[in-house]
Design a protein around this motif. Sequence first.
Motif, PDB file in Angstrom:
ATOM      1  N   PHE A   1     -15.577  -5.615  67.645  1.00  0.00           N
ATOM      2  CA  PHE A   1     -14.173  -6.001  67.507  1.00  0.00           C
ATOM      3  C   PHE A   1     -13.695  -5.883  66.069  1.00  0.00           C
ATOM      4  CE2 PHE A   1     -15.262  -8.489  71.400  1.00  0.00           C
ATOM      5  CZ  PHE A   1     -14.383  -7.834  72.241  1.00  0.00           C
ATOM      6  N   LEU A   2     -12.456  -5.520  65.943  1.00  0.00           N
ATOM      7  CA  LEU A   2     -11.759  -5.456  64.658  1.00  0.00           C
ATOM      8  C   LEU A   2     -10.613  -6.452  64.782  1.00  0.00           C
ATOM      9  CD1 LEU A   2     -11.574  -3.728  61.999  1.00  0.00           C
ATOM     10  CD2 LEU A   2      -9.986  -2.251  63.253  1.00  0.00           C
ATOM     11  N   LYS A   3     -10.707  -7.553  64.027  1.00  0.00           N
ATOM     12  CA  LYS A   3      -9.799  -8.671  64.287  1.00  0.00           C
ATOM     13  C   LYS A   3      -8.642  -8.714  63.293  1.00  0.00           C
ATOM     14  CE  LYS A   3     -13.977 -10.959  65.204  1.00  0.00           C
ATOM     15  NZ  LYS A   3     -14.835 -12.085  64.867  1.00  0.00           N
TER      16      LYS A   3
ATOM     17  N   PRO B   1     -18.031   1.866  68.256  1.00  0.00           N
ATOM     18  CA  PRO B   1     -16.573   2.060  68.220  1.00  0.00           C
ATOM     19  C   PRO B   1     -15.841   0.724  68.132  1.00  0.00           C
ATOM     20  CG  PRO B   1     -17.441   2.459  70.429  1.00  0.00           C
ATOM     21  CD  PRO B   1     -18.619   2.278  69.531  1.00  0.00           C
ATOM     22  N   TYR B   2     -14.602   0.813  67.620  1.00  0.00           N
ATOM     23  CA  TYR B   2     -13.824  -0.400  67.365  1.00  0.00           C
ATOM     24  C   TYR B   2     -12.816  -0.715  68.471  1.00  0.00           C
ATOM     25  CZ  TYR B   2     -15.623  -0.751  62.658  1.00  0.00           C
ATOM     26  OH  TYR B   2     -16.443  -0.911  61.587  1.00  0.00           O
ATOM     27  N   VAL B   3     -12.782  -1.977  68.806  1.00  0.00           N
ATOM     28  CA  VAL B   3     -11.737  -2.498  69.689  1.00  0.00           C
ATOM     29  C   VAL B   3     -10.885  -3.445  68.846  1.00  0.00           C
ATOM     30  CG1 VAL B   3     -11.244  -3.963  71.669  1.00  0.00           C
ATOM     31  CG2 VAL B   3     -13.116  -2.304  71.776  1.00  0.00           C
ATOM     32  N   LEU B   4      -9.619  -3.113  68.716  1.00  0.00           N
ATOM     33  CA  LEU B   4      -8.700  -3.918  67.904  1.00  0.00           C
ATOM     34  C   LEU B   4      -8.231  -5.152  68.689  1.00  0.00           C
ATOM     35  CD1 LEU B   4      -6.716  -4.223  65.434  1.00  0.00           C
ATOM     36  CD2 LEU B   4      -5.092  -2.862  66.793  1.00  0.00           C
TER      37      LEU B   4
ATOM     38  N   GLN C   1     -14.291  -8.230  57.586  1.00  0.00           N
ATOM     39  CA  GLN C   1     -14.894  -6.909  57.659  1.00  0.00           C
ATOM     40  C   GLN C   1     -15.986  -6.868  58.718  1.00  0.00           C
ATOM     41  OE1 GLN C   1     -16.132  -5.628  53.827  1.00  0.00           O
ATOM     42  NE2 GLN C   1     -17.047  -3.714  54.548  1.00  0.00           N
ATOM     43  N   PRO C   2     -15.908  -5.957  59.642  1.00  0.00           N
ATOM     44  CA  PRO C   2     -16.906  -5.912  60.702  1.00  0.00           C
ATOM     45  C   PRO C   2     -18.209  -5.321  60.187  1.00  0.00           C
ATOM     46  CG  PRO C   2     -15.334  -4.134  60.970  1.00  0.00           C
ATOM     47  CD  PRO C   2     -14.888  -4.913  59.780  1.00  0.00           C
ATOM     48  N   PRO C   3     -19.289  -5.488  60.970  1.00  0.00           N
ATOM     49  CA  PRO C   3     -20.564  -4.911  60.558  1.00  0.00           C
ATOM     50  C   PRO C   3     -20.446  -3.392  60.391  1.00  0.00           C
ATOM     51  CG  PRO C   3     -20.757  -6.144  62.635  1.00  0.00           C
ATOM     52  CD  PRO C   3     -19.337  -6.169  62.241  1.00  0.00           C
ATOM     53  N   GLN C   4     -21.141  -2.870  59.424  1.00  0.00           N
ATOM     54  CA  GLN C   4     -21.079  -1.428  59.163  1.00  0.00           C
ATOM     55  C   GLN C   4     -22.044  -0.721  60.112  1.00  0.00           C
ATOM     56  OE1 GLN C   4     -18.860  -0.286  56.582  1.00  0.00           O
ATOM     57  NE2 GLN C   4     -18.247  -2.410  56.853  1.00  0.00           N
TER      58      GLN C   4
ATOM     59  N   ALA D   1      -9.416   1.437  70.868  1.00  0.00           N
ATOM     60  CA  ALA D   1      -9.023   0.600  72.017  1.00  0.00           C
ATOM     61  C   ALA D   1      -8.466  -0.726  71.509  1.00  0.00           C
ATOM     62  CB  ALA D   1     -10.221   0.351  72.923  1.00  0.00           C
ATOM     63  N   ILE D   2      -7.704  -1.392  72.362  1.00  0.00           N
ATOM     64  CA  ILE D   2      -7.117  -2.701  72.030  1.00  0.00           C
ATOM     65  C   ILE D   2      -7.485  -3.691  73.128  1.00  0.00           C
ATOM     66  CG2 ILE D   2      -4.925  -3.982  71.904  1.00  0.00           C
ATOM     67  CD1 ILE D   2      -3.665  -1.645  70.469  1.00  0.00           C
TER      68      ILE D   2
END
Lengths: 375, 375
Positions: free
Chosen positions: A43-45, A17-20, A10-13, A66-67
């Motif tokens: 990043f969202l891993k 924006p998220y990059v997958l 789980q990324p920081p709250q 984004a990816i």
Amino acid sequence: MAVAAENQSQPPQNDLPYVLILKPPAAFSIFGDHFFHSPKFQFLKAFESPLPLSQFLLTHAQSVQAILTSASGSVTADTIRLLPHLGLVVTTSQGINHIDCSECRRRGIAVAGAGTIFSTDCADSAVGLLLDVLRKVSAANRYVKQGLWSSQGNYPLGNKLGGKQVGIVGLGSIGTEVAKRLEAFSCSISYNSRSKKPSVPYTFYPNVVELAVHCDALIICCALTDETHHLIGKEVLSALGKDGVIINIARGPIIDEKELVQCLIKREIRGAGLDVFEHEPDVPVELLALDNVVMSPHNAVCTTESLEELRKTVVGNFEAFFSNEPLLTPVPLDDLPHLSARKQQKVQCFITINMAFLGLQKVDRFSGKGNGSIS
Amino acid sequence: MAVAAENQSQPPQNDLPYVLILKPPAAFSIFGDHFFHSPKFQFLKAFESPLPLSQFLLTHAQSVQAILTSASGSVTADTIRLLPHLGLVVTTSQGINHIDCSECRRRGIAVAGAGTIFSTDCADSAVGLLLDVLRKVSAANRYVKQGLWSSQGNYPLGNKLGGKQVGIVGLGSIGTEVAKRLEAFSCSISYNSRSKKPSVPYTFYPNVVELAVHCDALIICCALTDETHHLIGKEVLSALGKDGVIINIARGPIIDEKELVQCLIKREIRGAGLDVFEHEPDVPVELLALDNVVMSPHNAVCTTESLEELRKTVVGNFEAFFSNEPLLTPVPLDDLPHLSARKQQKVQCFITINMAFLGLQKVDRFSGKGNGSIS
């Protein structure tokens, strides 16, 4: 923007924006998250989640803008369709044949690559290997380091680079950089490519055997595809002849390695400079003792400086995207031929850099002939 | 034209004109008379005669029309004065500081040298050594050949050549060729020389320490003179710094070798590419195990191709002379400063190639600081 509780990574709250990341690029794996760190995104891993990918993507579908991927991480139409807010795909590779660009174009999703960051390192290595083989640099160095100079006298003279006819197989961005360098050494350049390049002053040979007949050295810079697999075999090596040198900084399987080994053992060609091999990191044992063979462990492609440049380019592309600024290294998708995802695996217009040198050989290795290739 | 009977090396009794050899050039010693063979002249070998040189010269004074010499064979005013029909001196070296050019000019005797035959080989070697040190070519080759790639994984990345600030110490014909090549690799060139060269676009530093401060790599291409002996010492190496690389294809004693060894051991500079050494063929034992040092056995200067070019040039000059045709590589004596024979030993306008690499180290070695030097 809430993230599902079942995501172990789980990324920081926060509001970034998220990059997958579906599969970590080699640099990410080796240097960790901070290598591509930025205060402007997070990043969202997917690769750290226990969830099946499709479920992970469904869970985070609304978050991903984004990816980040690499040559060994495909971004398929199915993945793209699950992400309605996707606006950018950044790859750490120069090539984009692992990304479904038709789907990106259809959806208006931008794609950014590594540009030509790695071309110059590759070209430098090609010239370095050619100079080494011709002038016996590594062999003479070994001779001196073994203390033989003072006890056994001089080492045999090498051969001049200037005036040599050098044939480049695959005149893409790397091949062009090789040619530019060798012109400064007063070499004559000719090339083989899928088609004659109208703006290029070098002699074009539509056939590699014919190119080899007219050359003192062949430098392999082409993509590995079905067509180029074992392109360099007995016939080409015989055409190159006993004074000929071959350099391969592209992909091992472009050369029929068994034939090459025999030619080198029998001195049917003068020597070879090889950065890539058919079954790397395994190297034919017959080559280990040959003074006319110089080998490097698939590291022609990169230096510490170009890796840092890659970091800046990747981060800079994301930061530009999230700030509504122009991308640093956008890939013009409108110029791409309309190819199916399957056929895109064979697109040779761009150079895909295999990041295997950074420790992922076993992951990346031979993930497909048309993948991880240099054109 | 009779030749005295006391000459043990009595030449064939034919009508071919005589070319005197006082001391055989290295190529002559190694490959024999036939290396410079021509149907248009014959050699008169003083070095094979038991007579003292002055007596030999007196005996053959009327016969000698030309002399063949090399960097290690002085042609003095005294010798020239004994030969009333002397019209040409050809040297196998690029430099002419071993020939009394004042006396030649006064007498109207032409001088021909090797031109710039060896400059390109030297420059190629300098670039090859620089690429090798930066990209770890020899070290990585050793790693692969020891079978460590498959067992221990990847070799550390090297450093990029492109964008490096390269300082050239001595911008003569070799230094200029080095600069031309490195421009093609997108290096920034600066230089140190006795004076600023007005037609050169590179940044000039009148002081080597200042040059080193502004450079990532130093390439030594200057002559060995009293002024350049140990020019590269602790101060310059410290100025070059821990990321700096030094390349020496000129003469060993230009670098204070003890200081260099300490800097390399302590990693106070990044690495070195060395073709020449202070006490060659002996090499400091401390360097043998260092991966950041690439060494060649004083063979930067020549290849089989340039040796063949030398042969053609030497023979061609004599044949042109005896046919009253223009010389191939005349040295314009009128451009030379009016220097005494003693001072001519220090003239740096031309490059003298030490032919030591061909097996004459023990003869040629340190025959004088101003002799056998590269400028």
